[in-house]
Design an enzyme around this catalytic site. Sequence first.
Site, PDB file in Angstrom:
ATOM      1  N   LYS A 200      79.925  67.720  47.413  1.00 30.19           N
ATOM      2  CA  LYS A 200      79.104  69.276  47.353  1.00 30.19           C
ATOM      3  C   LYS A 200      80.508  70.053  47.588  1.00 30.19           C
ATOM      4  O   LYS A 200      82.046  69.897  47.758  1.00 30.19           O
ATOM      5  CB  LYS A 200      78.430  69.458  48.585  1.00 30.19           C
TER       6      LYS A 200
HETATM    7  C1  LIG Z   1      73.421  66.784  47.987  1.00 29.11           C
HETATM    8  C2  LIG Z   1      71.641  66.908  48.101  1.00 29.11           C
HETATM    9  C3  LIG Z   1      70.565  67.226  49.317  1.00 29.11           C
HETATM   10  C4  LIG Z   1      71.682  65.877  50.370  1.00 29.11           C
HETATM   11  O1  LIG Z   1      72.292  65.650  50.742  1.00 29.11           O
HETATM   12  P1  LIG Z   1      73.280  64.904  51.815  1.00 29.11           P
HETATM   13  O2  LIG Z   1      74.369  65.095  52.177  1.00 29.11           O
HETATM   14  O3  LIG Z   1      74.127  63.776  50.126  1.00 29.11           O
HETATM   15  O4  LIG Z   1      71.380  63.838  51.915  1.00 29.11           O
HETATM   16  C5  LIG Z   1      69.887  67.496  49.335  1.00 29.11           C
HETATM   17  N1  LIG Z   1      69.584  68.531  48.289  1.00 29.11           N
HETATM   18  C6  LIG Z   1      70.466  68.715  47.367  1.00 29.11           C
HETATM   19  C7  LIG Z   1      69.768  69.697  46.066  1.00 29.11           C
HETATM   20  C8  LIG Z   1      71.009  68.061  47.203  1.00 29.11           C
HETATM   21  O5  LIG Z   1      72.211  68.044  45.775  1.00 29.11           O
END
Ligand SMILES: *Cc1c(COP(=O)(O)O)cnc(C)c1O
Length: 379
Positions: A200
């Site tokens: 991210k």
């Molecule tokens: C990555 C993501 C999540 C989940 O996050 P994690 O930290 O991997 O559990 C939820 N929603 C979206 C849109 C994402 O891209």
Amino acid sequence: MTDKTADKPIAFLDLPAQQKRLGPALRARVDAVLDHCRFVMGPEVAELEQRLADWCGAKECVGVSSGTDALQIVMMAEGIGRGDAVFLPAFTYTATAEVPLVLGATPVFVDVDPNTFQIDPAHLRARIRAVKAAGKLTARAIVGVDLFGQPAPWPELRKIAEEEGLFLLADCAQSFGAVLDGKPLGREATATTLSFFPSKPLGGYGDGGAILTDDPERAALYRSLRTHGEGGTRYEVLRTGMNGRLDTLQAAVLLAKLDGFKEELARRDAIAQAYDAGFADGVQVPVRVPGSTSAWAIYAILLKDPADRAPLQARLKERGVPSAIYYPLPLHKQPAYQDHHDGTALPVSEDLAQRILALPIHPELTDDEVARVIAAVRG
Ligand SMILES: *Cc1c(COP(=O)(O)O)cnc(C)c1O
């Protein structure tokens, strides 16, 4: 070829280069945790929560174990469960739909805008009307997702949530750092969830997440839920919760990364603009949401013909340029979710899944690498 580096594979996500750039500041933060040994709820967690709240002006921030757990804690706090309908886009990451199902609720998939790829407000209204008319499920919540780092249509989503009496949750997993109308995202909904998964824009070195809100009562509930529903003392259990705390070591890594986050965001945006200018006609570059700057979790081009995608990926690979498909299947077509879908056609999501292709956009990319990506896409 005389230049041996010309075809060196480009990384889709370059964590070794990132570590090198962050240098001693990162090690100092991690060493501090190793020294004090408060690995669970150490001082770095509260420090990070304050920094994240300050970033966007939110009153409260609660660090949690992942973006998925952030969604779950928010929905648990609203009492969302069996018989409830949660409206969310069909074109998103699986976690958005997984959480309502884990809680016994039903995800209601909504189609997306063919240009911005964000949830389509007109279709959302139609889906809410249909669920209310059918009378089988209770319409409870809308999850807006800032897909790829661009803002969802927040003014419309807020209006719909208010008119229909629904809870509004912002899944900001891909968009922390984005800006809408001059303001950093983070206060668009009653609660906003973040993810610090390494890929991210603000990524840690493991799993992590956070919840932002302006409501102190909800924040207190989130804090209780992330620690087994604890009450005033550790061994008083007020409600069914979970083990959903953010690790101190992850908070330490994120604090080191936050120091240079603005520069990283600017670099991502500059790369996006270079791509926009470099690609030839026939490749649709990301259509910007007016008044916004994306956090550029993902830079995705849209091809004219689905048949062009596999050959393009093969050519890119040959030239050392990685690419990825987000998302190859819309959620209502996933084996695990299709039985929970009412059969409504979601043609835009289905079409995008066939033609979309993501290119590397991390801040460690050099100008030479950006030029190589452009040249490889052009053919
Ligand atoms: C990555 C993501 C999540 C989940 O996050 P994690 O930290 O991997 O559990 C939820 N929603 C979206 C849109 C994402 O891209």
